[in-house]
Design a protein around this motif. Structure first.
Motif, PDB file in Angstrom:
ATOM      1  N   GLY A  79     -20.149  28.088 -31.810  1.00  0.00           N
ATOM      2  CA  GLY A  79     -20.713  26.754 -31.688  1.00  0.00           C
ATOM      3  C   GLY A  79     -19.910  25.702 -32.415  1.00  0.00           C
ATOM      4  O   GLY A  79     -19.759  24.572 -31.950  1.00  0.00           O
ATOM      5  N   GLN A  80     -19.378  26.066 -33.576  1.00  0.00           N
ATOM      6  CA  GLN A  80     -18.600  25.114 -34.350  1.00  0.00           C
ATOM      7  C   GLN A  80     -17.360  24.667 -33.580  1.00  0.00           C
ATOM      8  O   GLN A  80     -16.942  23.513 -33.655  1.00  0.00           O
ATOM      9  N   ILE A 111     -17.109  24.512 -30.277  1.00  0.00           N
ATOM     10  CA  ILE A 111     -17.550  23.625 -29.191  1.00  0.00           C
ATOM     11  C   ILE A 111     -17.750  22.213 -29.713  1.00  0.00           C
ATOM     12  O   ILE A 111     -17.275  21.232 -29.133  1.00  0.00           O
ATOM     13  N   TRP A 112     -18.471  22.100 -30.850  1.00  0.00           N
ATOM     14  CA  TRP A 112     -18.693  20.777 -31.428  1.00  0.00           C
ATOM     15  C   TRP A 112     -17.381  20.144 -31.855  1.00  0.00           C
ATOM     16  O   TRP A 112     -17.193  18.928 -31.743  1.00  0.00           O
ATOM     17  N   LEU A 158     -15.731  18.448 -28.999  1.00  0.00           N
ATOM     18  CA  LEU A 158     -16.512  17.348 -28.434  1.00  0.00           C
ATOM     19  C   LEU A 158     -16.542  16.119 -29.336  1.00  0.00           C
ATOM     20  O   LEU A 158     -16.774  15.007 -28.866  1.00  0.00           O
ATOM     21  N   ILE A 159     -16.288  16.298 -30.624  1.00  0.00           N
ATOM     22  CA  ILE A 159     -16.345  15.175 -31.565  1.00  0.00           C
ATOM     23  C   ILE A 159     -15.392  14.044 -31.169  1.00  0.00           C
ATOM     24  O   ILE A 159     -15.781  12.873 -31.152  1.00  0.00           O
ATOM     25  N   LEU A 199     -16.802  12.119 -28.314  1.00  0.00           N
ATOM     26  CA  LEU A 199     -17.924  11.287 -28.750  1.00  0.00           C
ATOM     27  C   LEU A 199     -17.409   9.964 -29.307  1.00  0.00           C
ATOM     28  O   LEU A 199     -18.007   8.904 -29.064  1.00  0.00           O
ATOM     29  N   SER A 243     -10.392  16.904 -35.863  1.00  0.00           N
ATOM     30  CA  SER A 243     -11.359  16.384 -34.888  1.00  0.00           C
ATOM     31  C   SER A 243     -11.960  15.066 -35.343  1.00  0.00           C
ATOM     32  O   SER A 243     -12.091  14.125 -34.564  1.00  0.00           O
TER      33      SER A 243
END
Length: 260
Positions: A3-4, A6-7, A10-11, A14, A152
């Motif tokens: 999960g880390q 993936i985030w 995506l950061i 965003l 990121s």
């Protein structure tokens, strides 16, 4: 993928989305001085990220080569430069504040070519994030989770003004607020997509990690020198771009050292 990870990929996207959203709330186009300042800040972040998050780790990865540890970094760096040069020559695009399109002759609309220019700009950033996270996910001890997160966050910080820089001028060109926002978001989609493909290919990427890290650095430096520095130095008060370049460089350097 964890999960880390993936985030992490995506950061940056965003950041672009939030920056593009400025067009929904601001009535006027960006002042030229503000645009130069934001461009300078983005350039500073990209240069610092290229050094601390990409080139230095690339040489650390190749430390087994002894005094020749710089070779993968040099080769990868130049491959990144040449890759962006080829894209620059083969894809029609239009830089901000420019009346003449670059690349092959095309009948594409001005708006489309503006978006393509920013998309080309964002491509190496997505590659950089993907390569770093691929290294971390593979268990490479030279790349930490916090180091990958620092990259990121740094890219996301400089993507915020970039999102505004693409959406606000489009609005000034007569594009509706919603379409200007969409185009701004679209220009950043290439980042998570590129990062995702890099991570999925991690098992093949890791043996070439020093080359790929420096490849991303070369591509980013190409964008900074070919596009951002000229834009931040236009017109009067060009020293503002230089000062914000230094600020962006400092922010990214501090993030990478503090979190890495």
């Amino acid at each position: 993928m964890e999960g880390q990870g993936i985030w992490g990929i995506l950061i940056p996207f965003l950041g672009t989305t939030l920056g593009s959203g400025c067009v929904l709330f601001m009535k006027h186009k960006l002042d030229a001085l503000v645009q130069r300042a934001l461009t300078g800040f983005a350039a500073g972040v990209m240069v610092a990220a290229s050094i601390w998050s990409l080139l230095i780790p690339a040489m650390n990865e190749a430390e087994g080569m002894g005094k020749w540890a710089f070779v993968p970094a040099v080769i990868g760096f130049w491959l990144g430069i040449l890759f962006l040069l080829v894209l620059d020559r083969t894809i029609p695009h239009l830089h901000m504040n420019s009346s003449k399109a670059e690349g092959p002759k095309s009948s594409l609309h001005k708006t489309t070519m503006l978006v393509l220019a920013v998309t080309l700009h964002n491509l190496p950033e997505g590659m950089a994030v993907g390569v770093v996270y691929a290294g971390w996910i593979s268990g490479d001890m030279g790349i930490t989770a916090m180091g990958a997160l620092a990259l990121s966050l740094g890219i996301a910080i400089q993507n915020f003004p970039e999102g505004a820089i693409i959406s606000m001028p489009l609005r000034a060109e007569g594009v509706s607020k919603r379409k200007a926002f969409f185009y701004g978001v679209y220009s950043g989609v290439v980042e998570p997509i590129g990062a995702m493909f890099t991570i999925l290919a991690a098992r093949y990427v890791i043996p070439f990690l020093p080359y790929l890290l420096s490849f991303a650095a070369g591509a980013m430096i190409y964008v900074v020198v070919e596009e951002l520095i000229p834009e931040m130095s236009e017109g009067n008060h060009s020293n503002v771009g230089t000062i914000l370049f230094s600020a962006g460089f400092t922010v990214m350097m501090a993030l990478d050292v503090a979190l890495g």
